[in-house]
Design an enzyme around this catalytic site. Structure first.
Site, PDB file in Angstrom:
ATOM      1  N   CYS A  34       0.831  -1.201   0.000  1.00 15.73           N
ATOM      2  CA  CYS A  34       0.000   0.000   0.000  1.00 15.73           C
ATOM      3  C   CYS A  34       0.867   1.253   0.000  1.00 15.73           C
ATOM      4  CB  CYS A  34      -0.902   0.054   1.241  1.00 15.73           C
ATOM      5  SG  CYS A  34      -1.969  -1.380   1.475  1.00 15.73           S
ATOM      6  N   ASP A 440      18.418  38.200 -13.147  1.00 16.52           N
ATOM      7  CA  ASP A 440      17.085  38.399 -13.726  1.00 16.52           C
ATOM      8  C   ASP A 440      16.484  39.708 -13.207  1.00 16.52           C
ATOM      9  OD1 ASP A 440      14.615  37.015 -15.110  1.00 16.52           O
ATOM     10  OD2 ASP A 440      13.886  37.800 -13.187  1.00 16.52           O
TER      11      ASP A 440
END
Length: 490
Positions: A34, A440
Site C-alpha cells: 500500500c 534576472d
C-alpha cells in the site's frame, strides 16, 4: 527513508499522504502493498515491512492494494532533486528507455556498464532496471485498460509488453485481477471518455500545489499554435516517439486532470512522464517550503501562497531555442519570434477540440533555417544557429537525464550564452532544483523591495541558505512583481 522503520510506521498510522511515493508498506499477512495514506485500517506493526519502490514490492511477491492503488502514487521527489546516476537512470526508465533500448541502452546513456547500473539500482531501490520497467509497464497497461476501449492485444503491445502471455501474467501478478476484470470494474465505476480516442486520467501530486504561477507561467509564455489556454486548461502539442499528441491539463484541488490524444498509444508512458515533468508534480513542497520559510524575508511569500512549483518544459531542446529567442526582449516579443519559427518550420497537426496547429520544430528541422530571415540582431542569429547545430549533431544534449554541470559548461562555451540563459535552461529544461537567476530583472526588483542584497554576487551569497531549492525561491521572488506569469488566465 524506508529504512527508518519508526518514521515509516508513524506515517502509516497517521495516513500521511506527504509520504506517498517515498516508500511503500507491504503487509506480511495479506501479501498486499500500500501507499502510506491507504484508507484501510493500518496493519499491526509487526506485520509491516517497507520497500523503496513498487517494483521492489512486486519482486518480493506482494500485489497492489485495490483501495489505495499504490502504483498511482506520485513519484519519489528524490529522482528530480538529484543528478547522480541512480536519479538519472530513474528519469530515463520513467521515459521508457528500457522498453525501447533495453538495459544496455540505459547503461550506455549513463556511461556505465549494465552490471554497474543493475547493482546501483538494486542497492537503492531493491529492484533492477527490468523490474522497474515492468512495474511501469503494468501501470501503463492499467491506464489503457481502464480509460480506453482498445482490444487487450493492442493494450499489451502499447504498454511495452513483448507478448500477450507476459501481459496477462504481469497484470494478474501486480493487481490480482485479470485484464478483463480490471476493465469491467472500471466500466462499472466510471464514465467512458466523451471523445473517442482520448485517454482521460488523473495525475497525482503532493499537496499543496499552487496553480497560479505554474499554469500562469505556461499560459503567459505560450507559443501560438503550439500552446494555448482554453476553457480552464493548458493545452499543447507533443512530439513523441511514434507520432504526435495533444494534451489538455486542468488543475483541480487534489489532482491534475489530463486528457491525451495520441496518434499511437505506445507513446502513453512517455506522454505522462513529459506532463508530470512539465508540471513538477513529483516535488515535495512541504520540504521546499519549510526550508525557504526559515528566511524571514521569504517566509511571508511562502505563507501567502505555499506549494509553488517550477514550470518546466516537455522538451529540453525546444526550451533552449525559446530561451535564446527570449533574450533581452519582452514575453510578448519572445512569443512572436517563436510563433514565426513554428509557422515556417513546424509540422502541421489537426486539433478538433481547439486552436493548436503545429508541433514545435525539432533541431534537425531547424538546422537548415536561413538566419537572414530571422528578425533578430545578428549576434542572436549566431547564438541560435550555433545552438541548433549543436543540438542537431548530438554534441549538446538537454534531456531529463543530462548531467547538470556538464550541460552548464557546454552551454557556456556557446556564443551568446550568459549566466541568465544557462541558468534558466538548467531550471526549466534540465530540472535542476537549485538553479538560480540573480541577474534576472524580476529577481533584482524583488530583492530590492524585500530588502535582500541587490547585486548578483551578494544575492547569490545570501541565497546559499536556500539551497538546494533556489529554483523554487525564484518562483516566490517573481510573485513580488505583478506579472501575468503569476496569475491564472481569466
Amino acid at each position: 527513508m524506508y529504512t527508518d522503520t519508526e518514521r515509516c510506521v508513524r506515517a502509516v498510522q497517521s495516513k500521511d499522504a506527504r509520504f506517498d511515493g517515498w516508500f511503500f508498506t507491504a503487509v506480511l499477512t495479506t501479501r498486499i502493498y500500500c501507499r502510506p495514506s491507504c484508507p484501510a485500517v493500518p496493519p499491526k506493526v509487526e506485520n509491516m515491512t517497507f520497500y523503496p519502490s513498487a517494483a521492489a514490492c512486486q519482486q518480493a511477491g506482494f500485489r497492489a492494494c485495490k483501495r489505495c492503488r499504490p502504483d498511482t502514487s506520485p513519484g519519489s521527489p528524490e529522482w528530480n532533486a538529484r543528478a547522480d546516476s541512480v536519479a538519472r537512470a530513474m528519469r530515463l526508465i520513467r521515459d521508457g528507455v528500457v522498453d525501447r533500448e533495453g538495459v544496455p541502452g540505459l547503461a550506455a546513456r549513463l556511461g556505465y556498464s549494465a552490471r554497474q547500473i543493475e547493482r546501483q539500482l538494486l542497492a537503492e531501490l531493491g529492484a533492477g532496471p527490468l523490474a522497474l520497467a515492468r512495474a511501469q509497464r503494468a501501470q501503463t497497461a492499467r491506464l489503457l485498460i481502464e480509460t480506453t476501449g482498445l482490444p487487450m492485444a493492442e493494450v499489451a503491445f502499447a504498454a511495452g509488453f513483448s507478448s500477450i502471455r507476459t501481459f496477462n501474467d504481469s497484470v494478474r501478478t501486480v493487481f490480482a485481477l485479470a485484464p478483463g476484470e480490471l476493465r469491467s470494474r472500471a466500466t462499472r465505476s466510471a464514465k467512458p471518455p466523451v471523445t473517442p480516442g482520448v485517454i482521460a486520467l488523473r495525475l497525482p501530486y503532493r499537496a499543496p500545489l499552487n496553480p497560479s504561477n505554474l499554469f500562469g507561467h505556461l499560459a503567459a509564455t505560450a507559443v501560438p499554435g503550439v500552446e494555448e489556454w482554453r476553457d480552464g486548461a493548458y493545452r499543447r502539442t507533443l512530439s513523441l516517439r511514434h507520432g504526435h499528441g495533444i494534451v489538455a491539463l486542468t488543475p483541480h484541488p487534489d489532482h491534475i486532470a489530463c486528457r491525451l490524444s495520441l496518434t499511437d498509444p505506445r507513446d502513453l508512458t512517455l506522454a505522462i512522464s513529459r506532463c508530470r515533468w512539465l508540471l513538477d508534480l513529483d516535488a515535495d513542497p512541504v520540504a521546499v517550503d519549510e526550508q525557504l520559510s526559515a528566511d524571514p524575508l521569504l517566509a511571508p511569500l511562502v505563507r501567502k501562497e505555499p506549494g509553488r512549483r517550477v514550470p518546466r518544459t516537455v522538451d529540453g531542446a525546444e526550451f533552449a531555442v525559446r530561451a535564446v529567442l527570449g533574450q533581452q526582449v519582452s514575453t510578448a516579443a519572445a512569443r512572436t519570434h517563436a510563433a514565426r519559427l513554428v509557422t515556417a518550420h513546424g509540422l502541421p497537426v489537426d486539433d478538433p477540440e481547439g486552436g493548436l496547429t503545429h508541433l514545435f520544430p525539432d533541431p534537425e528541422e531547424l538546422a537548415g533555417l536561413d538566419p537572414e530571415r530571422l528578425a533578430l540582431p545578428r549576434s542572436r542569429r549566431t547564438t541560435l544557429t550555433t545552438l541548433v547545430g549543436a543540438l542537431a549533431d548530438g554534441s549538446l544534449r538537454l534531456g531529463t537525464d543530462t548531467d547538470w554541470e556538464q550541460a552548464r559548461a557546454e552551454l557556456t562555451a556557446l556564443p551568446g550564452f550568459g549566466p541568465w540563459t544557462v541558468e534558466v535552461i538548467a531550471m526549466r529544461a534540465l530540472g535542476d532544483p537549485d538553479a538560480f537567476l540573480p541577474t534576472d530583472l524580476g529577481i533584482r526588483r524583488a530583492a530590492e523591495e524585500l530588502g535582500l542584497p541587490a547585486t548578483p554576487a551578494a544575492l547569490t551569497a545570501r541565497a546559499a541558505a536556500w539551497r538546494p531549492w533556489r529554483a523554487y525561491a525564484v518562483q516566490y521572488l517573481w510573485t513580488v512583481d505583478d506579472h501575468p506569469i503569476n496569475h491564472l488566465p481569466t
